[in-house]
Design an enzyme around this catalytic site. Structure first.
Site, PDB file in Angstrom:
ATOM      1  N   ASP A   1      -4.900  -7.349  10.149  1.00  0.00           N
ATOM      2  CA  ASP A   1      -5.326  -6.509   9.018  1.00  0.00           C
ATOM      3  C   ASP A   1      -4.945  -5.052   9.286  1.00  0.00           C
ATOM      4  O   ASP A   1      -5.720  -4.126   9.028  1.00  0.00           O
ATOM      5  CB  ASP A   1      -6.826  -6.645   8.788  1.00  0.00           C
ATOM      6  CG  ASP A   1      -7.233  -6.318   7.349  1.00  0.00           C
ATOM      7  OD1 ASP A   1      -6.334  -6.132   6.516  1.00  0.00           O
ATOM      8  OD2 ASP A   1      -8.446  -6.248   7.079  1.00  0.00           O
TER       9      ASP A   1
ATOM     10  N   ASN B   1       0.891  -1.160   0.000  1.00  0.00           N
ATOM     11  CA  ASN B   1       0.000   0.000   0.000  1.00  0.00           C
ATOM     12  C   ASN B   1       0.931   1.211   0.000  1.00  0.00           C
ATOM     13  O   ASN B   1       0.863   2.077   0.860  1.00  0.00           O
ATOM     14  CB  ASN B   1      -0.895  -0.014   1.229  1.00  0.00           C
ATOM     15  CG  ASN B   1      -2.050   0.959   1.107  1.00  0.00           C
ATOM     16  OD1 ASN B   1      -2.413   1.373   0.021  1.00  0.00           O
ATOM     17  ND2 ASN B   1      -2.613   1.343   2.233  1.00  0.00           N
TER      18      ASN B   1
ATOM     19  N   GLY C   1      -9.991   0.963   6.538  1.00  0.00           N
ATOM     20  CA  GLY C   1      -8.843   0.461   7.281  1.00  0.00           C
ATOM     21  C   GLY C   1      -8.831   0.824   8.750  1.00  0.00           C
ATOM     22  O   GLY C   1      -9.359   1.856   9.169  1.00  0.00           O
TER      23      GLY C   1
END
Length: 415
Positions: free
Chosen positions: A306, A96, A325
């Protein structure tokens, strides 16, 4: 590094000392003695902690740190520090970033930034160039540079033939493909679970069908091609059933679940707190309970924090415009230990070693790769517990059970 862990309860399935309280002597980073009332040699440091428990080091198969490109959300150095304090000896870092992790140069750059840390960094290179889904990235070159797997973070391949080619190609070097299941056409503009809650709140929903269609397609392709596939996160009861069936057919498929989906359900979104906007979205209570059963019966192999840091400018805005997120490293153990037995928690937190082709053990002669924790403390996750640069924590205010003391790894200690 010469230390002795005093009165440590070992939690390791099939270990002769499992659930026994022992002393553990570590000499130059190697387990040298295990027993009761070990004498403390000169030059050895003693570590004693309340209700100390020890397991093989934990592995998180899905985290992002932002660097390079988004250092304001998280740096590699601080991210690895957070991981160590959270009990992880190994983390799989996904792309990312800017530039994407799609070539040797970026892999070497990030690897160098992770040197000298107690937590070991392992890179998941993108499956396609710039994670755009159009053509395969330099998979073999990245494998040679140290990439452990390949996948476009939180993106599903629209081009089914490209996934087929990837699974065929990676077999030549025993590569592992991460395949995130979410059909973007069915997802549409949805951003929370489609159901009664989203309807009442007037939010656009993502139906479970979006995950199921893509997962079924990916399993069908794997059945045709062979190869190894890991599904990083699932969120629906029907997905558990699909994974279970695929495993029963002998397919080389593994599966993970986010701690968010395992502990929380869609009711969390009713106060419009953007920290609850995660991907895949929080689903129904029925789905959550099915995921727990999948963890218990082995359908789900690993549990991930995560961990996805997002800066305040992209979180403290309208719910539908905010970024997906939540950070999760600091809270994963305390949250997980609330919903499944300790032995299962440890099993799922250590199962990721299989992807590294290693099987560390708490045994004499083995390198010390250990996580130290107390499974019985009760506390509330608060802002003061956040070590990450970003503060977008979905577990804020939640009850936790168990605290992490730190890790011993790479002949170093982080407590």
């Amino acid at each position: 590094m010469n230390i002795v862990l005093k009165n440590a309860t070992i939690i390791e399935k099939n270990n002769p000392f499992n659930n026994q309280k022992v002393d553990i002597e570590i000499t130059d980073g190697v387990l040298s003695k295990i027993g009761t009332n070990l004498a403390i040699k000169e030059g050895y440091t003693t570590i004693e902690k309340e209700n100390l428990h020890v397991s093989t080091g934990w592995v998180d198969t899905q985290v992002v740190f932002g660097e390079p490109g988004f250092e304001t959300t998280e740096t590699i150095k601080n991210g690895l520090h957070v991981a160590a304090k959270s009990g992880f000896t190994d983390v799989f870092v996904h792309s990312n970033t800017n530039p994407s992790i799609d070539n040797q140069a970026v892999i070497h750059l990030i690897q160098n930034k992770g040197l000298g840390q107690a937590t070991q960094l392992h890179l998941v290179g993108t499956l396609t160039k710039n994670a755009e889904g159009n053509e395969l990235a330099e998979l073999f070159d990245m494998k040679n540079a140290g990439a452990i797997a390949f996948g476009d973070y939180k993106k599903s391949l629209t081009n089914a033939n490209l996934l087929k080619i990837a699974l065929q190609y990676t077999q030549d070097f025993n590569g592992l493909v991460f395949a995130f299941p979410m059909n973007k056409d069915i997802k549409g503009k949805g951003f929370v679970n489609e159901g009664v809650v989203s309807t009442k709140l007037g939010m656009k929903g993502i139906p479970a069908l979006a995950e199921l269609v893509e997962l079924a397609r990916n399993i069908a392709i794997l059945n045709y091609t062979g190869g190894k596939m890991h599904v990083p996160t699932i969120s629906c009861a029907e997905s558990v059933a699909l994974i279970r069936e695929a495993k029963s057919k002998g397919l080389s498929i593994t599966c993970g679940v986010s701690i968010n989906n395992l502990v929380l359900n869609e009711n969390e979104i009713t106060d419009f707190n953007t920290d609850t906007k995660v991907y895949p979205p929080l689903r129904s209570e029925q789905d959550r309970l099915a995921l727990i059963e999948g963890v218990k019966d082995g359908s789900i192999d690993v549990i991930t924090s995560d961990h996805c840091p997002v800066n305040i400018e992209n979180k403290r805005i309208e719910y539908d415009l905010s970024a997906y997120g939540s950070i999760g490293l600091e809270s994963i153990f305390g949250a997980l230990n609330q919903v499944v037995p300790l032995e299962i928690s440890i099993e799922k937190l250590t199962n990721g070693h299989q992807f590294l082709n290693e099987k560390p053990e708490i045994a004499i002669g083995q390198k010390a790769k250990l996580t130290l924790f107390n499974p019985d403390t009760h506390w509330i996750f608060e802002s003061k517990n956040i070590m990450s640069l970003s503060k977008n924590a979905i577990m804020l205010g939640k009850k936790m059970k168990g605290e992490v003391y730190g890790i011993i790894n790479t002949n170093s200690i982080q407590i």
